[in-house]
Scaffold this active site. Sequence first.
Site, PDB file in Angstrom:
ATOM      1  N   CYS A   2       0.805  -1.214   0.057  1.00  0.00           N
ATOM      2  CA  CYS A   2       0.031   0.087  -0.029  1.00  0.00           C
ATOM      3  C   CYS A   2       1.004   1.232  -0.008  1.00  0.00           C
ATOM      4  O   CYS A   2       1.880   1.474   0.852  1.00  0.00           O
ATOM      5  CB  CYS A   2      -0.916  -0.042   1.055  1.00  0.00           C
ATOM      6  SG  CYS A   2      -1.909  -1.223   1.046  1.00  0.00           S
ATOM      7  N   ARG A  27       4.339  -0.285  -4.386  1.00  0.00           N
ATOM      8  CA  ARG A  27       4.124  -0.695  -3.317  1.00  0.00           C
ATOM      9  C   ARG A  27       2.813  -1.442  -3.018  1.00  0.00           C
ATOM     10  O   ARG A  27       2.633  -2.055  -2.241  1.00  0.00           O
ATOM     11  CB  ARG A  27       3.670   0.488  -2.267  1.00  0.00           C
ATOM     12  CG  ARG A  27       5.173   1.357  -2.216  1.00  0.00           C
ATOM     13  CD  ARG A  27       4.778   2.310  -1.139  1.00  0.00           C
ATOM     14  NE  ARG A  27       4.560   1.956   0.092  1.00  0.00           N
ATOM     15  CZ  ARG A  27       5.443   1.639   1.007  1.00  0.00           C
ATOM     16  NH1 ARG A  27       6.802   2.053   0.695  1.00  0.00           N
ATOM     17  NH2 ARG A  27       5.384   1.259   2.226  1.00  0.00           N
ATOM     18  N   TRP A  76      -2.221  -3.093  -1.866  1.00  0.00           N
ATOM     19  CA  TRP A  76      -2.112  -4.421  -1.997  1.00  0.00           C
ATOM     20  C   TRP A  76      -3.002  -5.213  -0.864  1.00  0.00           C
ATOM     21  O   TRP A  76      -2.738  -4.957   0.349  1.00  0.00           O
ATOM     22  CB  TRP A  76      -0.603  -4.517  -1.402  1.00  0.00           C
ATOM     23  CG  TRP A  76      -0.159  -5.959  -1.791  1.00  0.00           C
ATOM     24  CD1 TRP A  76       0.219  -6.287  -2.888  1.00  0.00           C
ATOM     25  CD2 TRP A  76      -0.024  -7.108  -0.657  1.00  0.00           C
ATOM     26  NE1 TRP A  76       0.803  -7.604  -2.659  1.00  0.00           N
ATOM     27  CE2 TRP A  76       0.397  -8.281  -1.746  1.00  0.00           C
ATOM     28  CE3 TRP A  76      -0.414  -7.171   0.543  1.00  0.00           C
ATOM     29  CZ2 TRP A  76       0.724  -9.317  -0.838  1.00  0.00           C
ATOM     30  CZ3 TRP A  76      -0.108  -8.562   1.194  1.00  0.00           C
ATOM     31  CH2 TRP A  76       0.022  -9.405   0.416  1.00  0.00           C
ATOM     32  N   ASN A 102      -2.408   1.737   5.563  1.00  0.00           N
ATOM     33  CA  ASN A 102      -1.403   0.853   5.158  1.00  0.00           C
ATOM     34  C   ASN A 102      -1.022  -0.025   6.507  1.00  0.00           C
ATOM     35  O   ASN A 102      -0.850   0.521   7.429  1.00  0.00           O
ATOM     36  CB  ASN A 102      -0.106   1.428   4.758  1.00  0.00           C
ATOM     37  CG  ASN A 102       0.933   0.709   4.449  1.00  0.00           C
ATOM     38  OD1 ASN A 102       0.763  -0.646   4.114  1.00  0.00           O
ATOM     39  ND2 ASN A 102       2.248   0.980   4.298  1.00  0.00           N
ATOM     40  N   GLY A 103      -1.056  -1.444   6.260  1.00  0.00           N
ATOM     41  CA  GLY A 103      -0.847  -2.094   7.362  1.00  0.00           C
ATOM     42  C   GLY A 103      -2.075  -3.095   7.732  1.00  0.00           C
ATOM     43  O   GLY A 103      -2.868  -3.333   6.978  1.00  0.00           O
ATOM     44  N   GLU A 485      19.183 -16.569  -6.317  1.00  0.00           N
ATOM     45  CA  GLU A 485      18.627 -15.239  -7.072  1.00  0.00           C
ATOM     46  C   GLU A 485      18.221 -15.584  -8.022  1.00  0.00           C
ATOM     47  O   GLU A 485      17.312 -14.747  -8.656  1.00  0.00           O
ATOM     48  CB  GLU A 485      20.035 -14.071  -6.732  1.00  0.00           C
ATOM     49  CG  GLU A 485      19.496 -12.878  -7.481  1.00  0.00           C
ATOM     50  CD  GLU A 485      18.362 -12.040  -6.906  1.00  0.00           C
ATOM     51  OE1 GLU A 485      17.898 -12.585  -5.960  1.00  0.00           O
ATOM     52  OE2 GLU A 485      18.298 -10.858  -7.411  1.00  0.00           O
ATOM     53  N   LYS A 489      14.185 -14.631  -9.476  1.00  0.00           N
ATOM     54  CA  LYS A 489      13.847 -13.909 -10.521  1.00  0.00           C
ATOM     55  C   LYS A 489      12.897 -14.273 -11.640  1.00  0.00           C
ATOM     56  O   LYS A 489      12.086 -13.830 -11.863  1.00  0.00           O
ATOM     57  CB  LYS A 489      14.938 -13.217 -11.209  1.00  0.00           C
ATOM     58  CG  LYS A 489      15.885 -12.211 -10.413  1.00  0.00           C
ATOM     59  CD  LYS A 489      15.264 -10.634  -9.895  1.00  0.00           C
ATOM     60  CE  LYS A 489      14.821 -10.391  -8.716  1.00  0.00           C
ATOM     61  NZ  LYS A 489      15.852 -10.340  -7.485  1.00  0.00           N
ATOM     62  N   GLU A 492       9.399 -15.105  -9.829  1.00  0.00           N
ATOM     63  CA  GLU A 492       8.541 -13.850  -9.602  1.00  0.00           C
ATOM     64  C   GLU A 492       8.176 -12.981 -11.083  1.00  0.00           C
ATOM     65  O   GLU A 492       7.143 -12.410 -10.856  1.00  0.00           O
ATOM     66  CB  GLU A 492       9.442 -12.750  -8.515  1.00  0.00           C
ATOM     67  CG  GLU A 492      10.455 -12.243  -8.737  1.00  0.00           C
ATOM     68  CD  GLU A 492      11.081 -11.641  -7.688  1.00  0.00           C
ATOM     69  OE1 GLU A 492      10.147 -10.904  -6.652  1.00  0.00           O
ATOM     70  OE2 GLU A 492      11.908 -11.342  -7.549  1.00  0.00           O
ATOM     71  N   HIS A 508      22.417 -35.429  -4.031  1.00  0.00           N
ATOM     72  CA  HIS A 508      21.652 -35.886  -2.759  1.00  0.00           C
ATOM     73  C   HIS A 508      20.149 -35.430  -3.081  1.00  0.00           C
ATOM     74  O   HIS A 508      19.390 -35.763  -2.183  1.00  0.00           O
ATOM     75  CB  HIS A 508      22.035 -35.216  -1.650  1.00  0.00           C
ATOM     76  CG  HIS A 508      23.418 -35.030  -1.231  1.00  0.00           C
ATOM     77  ND1 HIS A 508      24.089 -36.240  -0.505  1.00  0.00           N
ATOM     78  CD2 HIS A 508      24.718 -34.286  -1.616  1.00  0.00           C
ATOM     79  CE1 HIS A 508      25.490 -35.854  -0.531  1.00  0.00           C
ATOM     80  NE2 HIS A 508      25.528 -34.872  -1.347  1.00  0.00           N
ATOM     81  N   LYS A 611       6.293  -4.149  -3.583  1.00  0.00           N
ATOM     82  CA  LYS A 611       7.663  -4.205  -3.336  1.00  0.00           C
ATOM     83  C   LYS A 611       8.133  -4.152  -1.839  1.00  0.00           C
ATOM     84  O   LYS A 611       9.128  -4.351  -1.334  1.00  0.00           O
ATOM     85  CB  LYS A 611       8.248  -2.665  -3.970  1.00  0.00           C
ATOM     86  CG  LYS A 611       9.657  -2.637  -3.913  1.00  0.00           C
ATOM     87  CD  LYS A 611      10.408  -1.933  -4.960  1.00  0.00           C
ATOM     88  CE  LYS A 611      11.877  -2.007  -4.999  1.00  0.00           C
ATOM     89  NZ  LYS A 611      12.432  -3.294  -5.429  1.00  0.00           N
TER      90      LYS A 611
HETATM   91  C1  F6R Z   1      13.018 -10.057  -4.900  1.00  0.00           C
HETATM   92  C2  F6R Z   1      12.637  -9.150  -4.026  1.00  0.00           C
HETATM   93  C3  F6R Z   1      12.272  -9.358  -2.559  1.00  0.00           C
HETATM   94  C4  F6R Z   1      12.874  -8.493  -1.612  1.00  0.00           C
HETATM   95  C5  F6R Z   1      12.563  -8.868  -0.350  1.00  0.00           C
HETATM   96  C6  F6R Z   1      13.009  -7.785   0.828  1.00  0.00           C
HETATM   97  O1  F6R Z   1      13.086  -9.683  -6.199  1.00  0.00           O
HETATM   98  O2  F6R Z   1      12.513  -7.734  -4.489  1.00  0.00           O
HETATM   99  O3  F6R Z   1      12.495 -10.747  -2.617  1.00  0.00           O
HETATM  100  O4  F6R Z   1      14.353  -8.636  -2.003  1.00  0.00           O
HETATM  101  O5  F6R Z   1      11.022  -8.657  -0.324  1.00  0.00           O
HETATM  102  O6  F6R Z   1      12.791  -6.469   0.324  1.00  0.00           O
HETATM  103  P1  F6R Z   1      13.570  -5.293   1.155  1.00  0.00           P
HETATM  104  O7  F6R Z   1      15.127  -5.671   0.881  1.00  0.00           O
HETATM  105  O8  F6R Z   1      13.036  -4.043   1.120  1.00  0.00           O
HETATM  106  O9  F6R Z   1      13.592  -5.770   2.798  1.00  0.00           O
END
Ligand code: F6R
Length: 616
Positions: A2, A27, A76, A102-103, A485, A489, A492, A508, A611
Amino acid sequence: MCGIVGYVGSGSSLEVLVGGLKRLEYRGYDSAGIAVLSPEGDLGARKRAGKLGVLVEELAENPLPDGGTGIGHTRWATHGGPTDVNAHPHFGDGGRLALIHNGIIENFAELKAELVAAGESFESETDTEVAALLVGRAFHDTGDLTEAMRRTVERLDGAFTLLAVHRSAPGVVVGARRSSPLVIGLGEGENFLGSDVAAFVEHTRRAMEIGEDQIVTIRPDSVEVIDFSGAPAAAKEFEVAWDASAAEKGGWPSFMKKEIAEEPDAVANTLRGRTHDGAVALPELDGVAEALSGINRVLVLGCGTAAYAGMVGKYAIEAWARIPVDVELSHEFRYRDPVLDEHTLVVSVSQSGETMDTLMAVRYAREQGARTLSICNTQGATIPRESDAVLYTHAGPEVAVASTKAFVAQVTALYLLGLHLATLRGTLDADAVAAQLTELEAVPTKIQRVVEASSARIAELAHWMSDTQSVLFLGRHVGFPVALEGALKLKELAYIHAEGFAAGELKHGPIALIEPGQIVFVVVPSPRDPSSLHKKVVSNIQEIRARGARVIAIAELGDVAVVPFADEVIRIPLAAPFFEPLLSVVPLHVFGMELATAKGLDVDQPRNLAKSVTVE
Ligand code: F6R
């Protein structure tokens, strides 16, 4: 989760709010809404499910009278699905008050029952409406929006940022925060509130932090902050380090493409001013110098990509500073009664500085007496504010929901920390530190070369693979978190099943997944590394190749040993082992983005995600 924006001033509140929401859309993007007070003092609102564009169309069809006071929200969903009715704002005091949130209000069910018993009726399924009705009732009793907000927040459990406007309080927006983000933007004859500075940076770079459990009242010419008991509270002013253009697409097809292109700058800017004559210079850690000399353990906390950056950092910090380093997912750490004391340095890694899981873990670590250091990319965020020290990454605003440039900046900051600790502990001499810094300083140019040399071929590969159902990623040592990583990517961004494995783990169990045609990315360590890792990874490649895997290797220039066994080799420049992840991760970022693009997906706003994850 949010995005929230508030405005008072003589400008167009609609323009400010819609502009702010555009910058905050990362967000949350399942619905959006705004409420404005008209010059005549009427309260008007529009809210629609869907991305912000849907609200903008609605505003074009059904315009609102544009006064100088308003609030805006991009959602969100937590309580109640993404529908028009559940979108914010919500209303109280017979529709005279509008509120956004938000929350999560944890005690909303009991408050709702109480309000229903008192004769209130609810339109939505949200927890937010409880707060709107409570503030509305308190305003009815007091005629004072700040006091109404104060009386309400005293009754709420959970994490929240709330903003409210009332038609009988022209030129006033009141906000409150507990464990959820809110910053103030200071203008001339106008003031702003936002979930982060992106909400208002095109209007002002002067900002103010609001502390935990505080209420802020903005008017065009004043900003007042009090705590939840009503006592005046001090707020710290700061200058936003970047300007609005940094958060614009600037001609790029997506924020993600722009942010991958900015990975060299993210490393260079995080290093800038922090090395001097071959030594690390981190004056921001001066306040914790004594504590750092007494630590016997480092615990890195983060989620998702930030945790993977922590895993890369672990290898280097342990090797350089000879101190045990553990890395843990913040949400797992918090609930397992971990053993901590004042000799533990807890390093939180968070791009947003607002991730609730990490914030709660940091708070818990502090309560247990640990020293806390935040590695964060967002000025004025909650986690750095609540930590003993902060090492800001200077990656610039990251708008695409999936992290890319923040990852390389986080690894860079962890490396600076590792070299700083090695210097303090005397585990590396000055020449060794200088040699590592020389390597680190060469990284930005090398990343640039990777982006330039590999992007076109990766786009072709991604196009060719757009029907792929499953991709595996293998790595060893610092290449293991890079594999994780790469897999994250792909999940997501391209919604493809992907897994990252430590290559040594293959036999294993995971090798059973290999069948003819299975695509496997392998992060190959340098053959120049004195350890035998290169040979071992090449053997792993042979093993999966023998079972029909299609192998795409990320390997150093000049590594010929890998060629006979790989279907494709993406080259990275030569670097010392600890610096390879900063290079090998880049093609994987590009690949995730290109595969999503080939599938016609929105790479900046993947489904179901937000995000800044400000709920647990
Ligand atoms: C993946 C991604 C998330 C963030 C995670 C932590 O691409 O963006 O996995 O890395 O939600 O977010 P921050 O760094 O803001 O604590």
